[in-house]
Design an enzyme around this catalytic site. Sequence first.
Site, short mmCIF file in Angstrom:
data_model
loop_
_atom_site.label_atom_id
_atom_site.label_comp_id
_atom_site.label_asym_id
_atom_site.label_seq_id
_atom_site.Cartn_x
_atom_site.Cartn_y
_atom_site.Cartn_z
N LYS A 199 0.80 -1.23 0.00
CA LYS A 199 0.00 0.00 0.00
C LYS A 199 0.84 1.28 0.00
O LYS A 199 0.38 2.32 -0.48
CB LYS A 199 -0.94 0.01 1.21
N ASP B 76 -10.34 3.29 1.47
CA ASP B 76 -10.66 2.75 2.80
C ASP B 76 -11.32 3.80 3.69
O ASP B 76 -12.36 3.54 4.31
CB ASP B 76 -9.38 2.24 3.51
P1 NAP Z 1 -1.96 -2.50 11.63
O1 NAP Z 1 -1.45 -1.42 10.76
O2 NAP Z 1 -1.11 -3.67 11.94
O3 NAP Z 1 -2.41 -1.79 13.04
C1 NAP Z 1 -2.80 -2.58 14.13
C2 NAP Z 1 -3.26 -1.70 15.30
O4 NAP Z 1 -3.75 -2.60 16.31
C3 NAP Z 1 -2.16 -0.88 15.96
O5 NAP Z 1 -2.71 0.32 16.45
C4 NAP Z 1 -1.71 -1.79 17.15
O6 NAP Z 1 -1.20 -1.06 18.24
C5 NAP Z 1 -3.05 -2.38 17.55
N1 NAP Z 1 -2.90 -3.68 18.23
C6 NAP Z 1 -2.61 -4.88 17.67
N2 NAP Z 1 -2.55 -5.83 18.63
C7 NAP Z 1 -2.82 -5.22 19.81
C8 NAP Z 1 -2.90 -5.66 21.17
N3 NAP Z 1 -2.73 -6.95 21.51
N4 NAP Z 1 -3.21 -4.74 22.13
C9 NAP Z 1 -3.40 -3.43 21.81
N5 NAP Z 1 -3.33 -2.95 20.55
C10 NAP Z 1 -3.03 -3.83 19.56
O7 NAP Z 1 -3.32 -3.10 11.05
P2 NAP Z 1 -4.38 -2.39 10.06
O8 NAP Z 1 -3.98 -2.61 8.65
O9 NAP Z 1 -4.62 -1.01 10.54
O10 NAP Z 1 -5.68 -3.31 10.30
C11 NAP Z 1 -6.32 -3.32 11.57
C12 NAP Z 1 -7.65 -4.07 11.49
O11 NAP Z 1 -8.54 -3.41 10.57
C13 NAP Z 1 -7.54 -5.51 11.00
O12 NAP Z 1 -8.38 -6.29 11.82
C14 NAP Z 1 -8.09 -5.45 9.58
O13 NAP Z 1 -8.70 -6.66 9.19
C15 NAP Z 1 -9.13 -4.36 9.71
N6 NAP Z 1 -9.45 -3.67 8.43
C16 NAP Z 1 -10.73 -3.68 7.99
C17 NAP Z 1 -11.08 -3.03 6.81
C18 NAP Z 1 -12.52 -3.04 6.31
O14 NAP Z 1 -12.74 -2.70 5.14
N7 NAP Z 1 -13.49 -3.35 7.14
C19 NAP Z 1 -10.08 -2.35 6.07
C20 NAP Z 1 -8.76 -2.34 6.55
C21 NAP Z 1 -8.46 -3.01 7.75
P3 NAP Z 1 0.39 -0.67 18.33
O15 NAP Z 1 0.54 0.56 17.50
O16 NAP Z 1 0.61 -0.44 19.77
O17 NAP Z 1 1.14 -1.85 17.78
#
Ligand code: NAP
Length: 261
Positions: A51, A87
């Site tokens: 991305k 998104d």
């Molecule tokens: P990412 O960039 O890896 O970000 C993950 C986030 O979750 C970070 O803020 C991280 O905190 C936090 N996190 C992860 N594990 C944690 C834990 N055990 N305790 C506290 N905080 C935790 O992921 P992303 O790409 O943003 O995606 C996140 C979610 O959104 C996924 O579930 C994905 O499937 C979903 N999503 C959905 C759509 C849709 O169209 N519905 C689109 C995109 C993404 P830290 O910064 O502290 O590591």
Amino acid sequence: MSPNIHNALFENLNIDAKYEAIQIAKGQLREEIPSLLGRGCRGFNVTIPHKVDIISLLDELDPLAERIGAVNTVLVNNHKLIGYNTDGPGFLESLKQFDKLNINDAKVLIIGSGGAARAIVMTLAMNGGAKLTIANRTLSKAQELLMHSKTSGRAITLDEAESCLAQYDVIINTTSIGMSPQRDKTPLKLQNVKKDAYVCDIIYNPLQTLLLEEAKAKGCYVQNGVPMFIRQAALAFKLWTGRNPDLNQMNNIVYQNMLKK
Ligand code: NAP
């Protein structure tokens, strides 16, 4: 799920096109794009880990995608690659499902500071109005995201968010907590949530996370990640074809796929 959705829409709208999923290793995008274009590709989505890397390969970048710093949709126009991010707008559109919510008057808590949070925060910031607070496990990432968004909001810890939850009209979980293998967890406790708050979880697998289950039990309005998912796909489809797809058809395809699992 994206090939199922887009191919069903092409069929429904009599568009002679095919959406395929292609696996490209990190760092290989530059080599693969000429072959995509050679096959008559009119557009594509990119997902993790491409991305951000795609941006240096584009001819044009939409201002919102530039501000987000990530692209999920590329339009090929006269051999030029134009990058967009659907998104954030997909999420913003999904809020229209809450007919009484005026997001521009709302106090919004975004939980998380990863890629999805970035798209949502920048879109809400560019849309204007909403008062944003970002809570994250790693506070420095929330602070960095807030600074980048150029809004006068706050960046707080998850503990702080938990204790001042009653202030927020809209709560959005953008973390992966609630997905496997963390299905039995929530990003924060909801004991202080307002009864009529809007709680969104952008996770769509499972369809109902523990956070949404608890929010529903508290009397909140809830929304899972499906409306965002189908709207980001619908906005990409519109860019590629100029046509507005049927959101109900898209919704049914997602639910049929999810319930099969
Ligand atoms: P990412 O960039 O890896 O970000 C993950 C986030 O979750 C970070 O803020 C991280 O905190 C936090 N996190 C992860 N594990 C944690 C834990 N055990 N305790 C506290 N905080 C935790 O992921 P992303 O790409 O943003 O995606 C996140 C979610 O959104 C996924 O579930 C994905 O499937 C979903 N999503 C959905 C759509 C849709 O169209 N519905 C689109 C995109 C993404 P830290 O910064 O502290 O590591």
